[in-house]
Design an enzyme around this catalytic site. Sequence first.
Site: not given
Ligand SMILES: Cc1cc2nc3c(=O)[nH]c(=O)nc-3n(C[C@H](O)[C@H](O)[C@H](O)COP(=O)(O)OP(=O)(O)OC[C@H]3O[C@@H](n4cnc5c(N)ncnc54)[C@H](O)[C@@H]3O)c2cc1C
Length: 536
Positions: A473
């Site tokens: 997280h």
């Molecule tokens: C193993 C795991 C288990 C988890 N379990 C839970 C759970 O059960 N419940 C919960 O609430 N939360 C959980 N989380 C946390 C939750 O999934 C994250 O907090 C949330 O997905 C974050 O969303 P975000 O949009 O900030 O980033 P992300 O969903 O990580 O999206 C970022 C995206 O940007 C892309 N990206 C990055 N750099 C670049 C670049 N240079 N060029 C183009 N694209 C790029 C990535 O590939 C990714 O697709 C978990 C996370 C993980 C990793």
Amino acid sequence: MAHTNSNNSGQHTVVIGAGTAGSIVAGRLAAAGHTVTLLEAGGQDTNPAITELPRLGELWHSAEDWDYFTVPQEHASGRVIHWPRGRVLGGSHALNASIWVRGNPLDYDDWAAAGCDGWSWSDVGPVFEALENYDGAASPDNLNPRGKDGPIPVVGNYKRSPIFESIIAAAEAVGVEFNPDYNGDQQDGVSYEQLTIRNGKRCTTYTSYVKPLVEAGKITVRTGAIVEKLLIGGGAVVGVELHAGNNQEVEGVESEDPAARETGSGDVIRADQVILCAGALDSPKILMRSGIGPADHLREVGIEPIVDLPGVGENLHDHLLLPVIAEATSRAVDHQVDEQSISQTHLFWRSGPEQDRPDTQPIHFCVPMYDDTMTGPANAFTLHSGLVRPYSRGTIRLTGPSSADPAEYDPQIFADPRDRESLRASFRQAREMVRSAPLAEDWGAREVYPESDLATEEEENAYMDRAVTTYHHQVGTCRMGTDPMAVVDPATLKVHGVEGLRVVDASIMPFVTTGNTNAPSAMIGEKGARMLLGEE
Ligand SMILES: Cc1cc2nc3c(=O)[nH]c(=O)nc-3n(C[C@H](O)[C@H](O)[C@H](O)COP(=O)(O)OP(=O)(O)OC[C@H]3O[C@@H](n4cnc5c(N)ncnc54)[C@H](O)[C@@H]3O)c2cc1C
């Protein structure tokens, strides 16, 4: 999905990252008629381990995982900790355990008190409600109503594995009350998790918000598109540049990855506005590679600063887990539970009377979560103790100017001793649950890890240092606010000092919420979309 008519005026919006927040932003804008290009570093979400929840462990170190590692952790015996992050359509929502937790209302009131007007519980509660399609009953007092018509399935009614019923009884045996809805009027207590699944399969925000628009030809989605940097001219963002050359050079990309097969084009994509949604680990890196960040650090790694924003890459923090693994010596644990999740219960609990909300959130698995150094019987289960109100703060730093230079992720685990004490209380509670009648007598539960009694605090500390791990997280590295260390403006999510550029993802959280961070990231995506569409 809400469809809004708004004035598009021929503008081109580039959204970077098809994860939890980015998919909502891109989908909502495209549905409203905007011209949107969604750039995702990873590939298509076709790996069956994504939709089949019990297989989520297969995704770690896979082509869909950025496979990051922390620097050695000074306060945890110098250990290096694996941080999986999604690199695929769906982002980390495609890799996560699917658990939906809004957080504690006080979390958002703290955000507002820290200078983030418009982000208090009374502001964000209705946004969560709009996102949800919840299959359970409304909250009894209806203070925090649950959403019934939103695009995100939130499911509490699924087939249970019998061990979880006993885990709930064990929690009750040590004094924790059953709570039918931790997303309702009260968070404290032991509960069945609510999951983002549809017909037993994982459903990401990419699936809900973007996929139908791709099929309808209403959005451009590019996979294998690794953003190297933003192009800034005259104080405004004018486009993005993709990685040029071999994608295998990029940190975390292995030869078998779909991203590696699509050799970096080096394309320049012009944009009227750019929405950075690359997540808490990558958004600050992209800003810094573009010359936006702490000026001295940027010069050290060979980047000419354009906007001196000292808060970029600061305020990194994470939740922590510590396993208690028990063998079931008298009954077989159902590990696969058909298509159901291997984690079905968790609890929110305060480690002391001084806590104004839960500081711990243990989470339970019907499988033994042995790490690389552990071995043991297969007929076992895990009560992970969990810290969700951390005080320690760390940083993300670059080691060079390009995406090929590995970054340094330093969460400073246990740097603040209060974190160790909350986790210790949670750990002791989990051990007590293993010894309680519903587990010890009904399942013949016997501790496998920790391996010994841990009679002293020193012995407990040694186990904590050796076995502590991430709750996945990470947040906070481009935090909102109006003070000099803030990176984005809370009212617009615009990056301070650059026109046309916004950050909309988990990196903007000033403090991590009490609970898993996917739902809060989705709420941020929806709030960001509303700001862009002039809906708030
Ligand atoms: C193993 C795991 C288990 C988890 N379990 C839970 C759970 O059960 N419940 C919960 O609430 N939360 C959980 N989380 C946390 C939750 O999934 C994250 O907090 C949330 O997905 C974050 O969303 P975000 O949009 O900030 O980033 P992300 O969903 O990580 O999206 C970022 C995206 O940007 C892309 N990206 C990055 N750099 C670049 C670049 N240079 N060029 C183009 N694209 C790029 C990535 O590939 C990714 O697709 C978990 C996370 C993980 C990793």
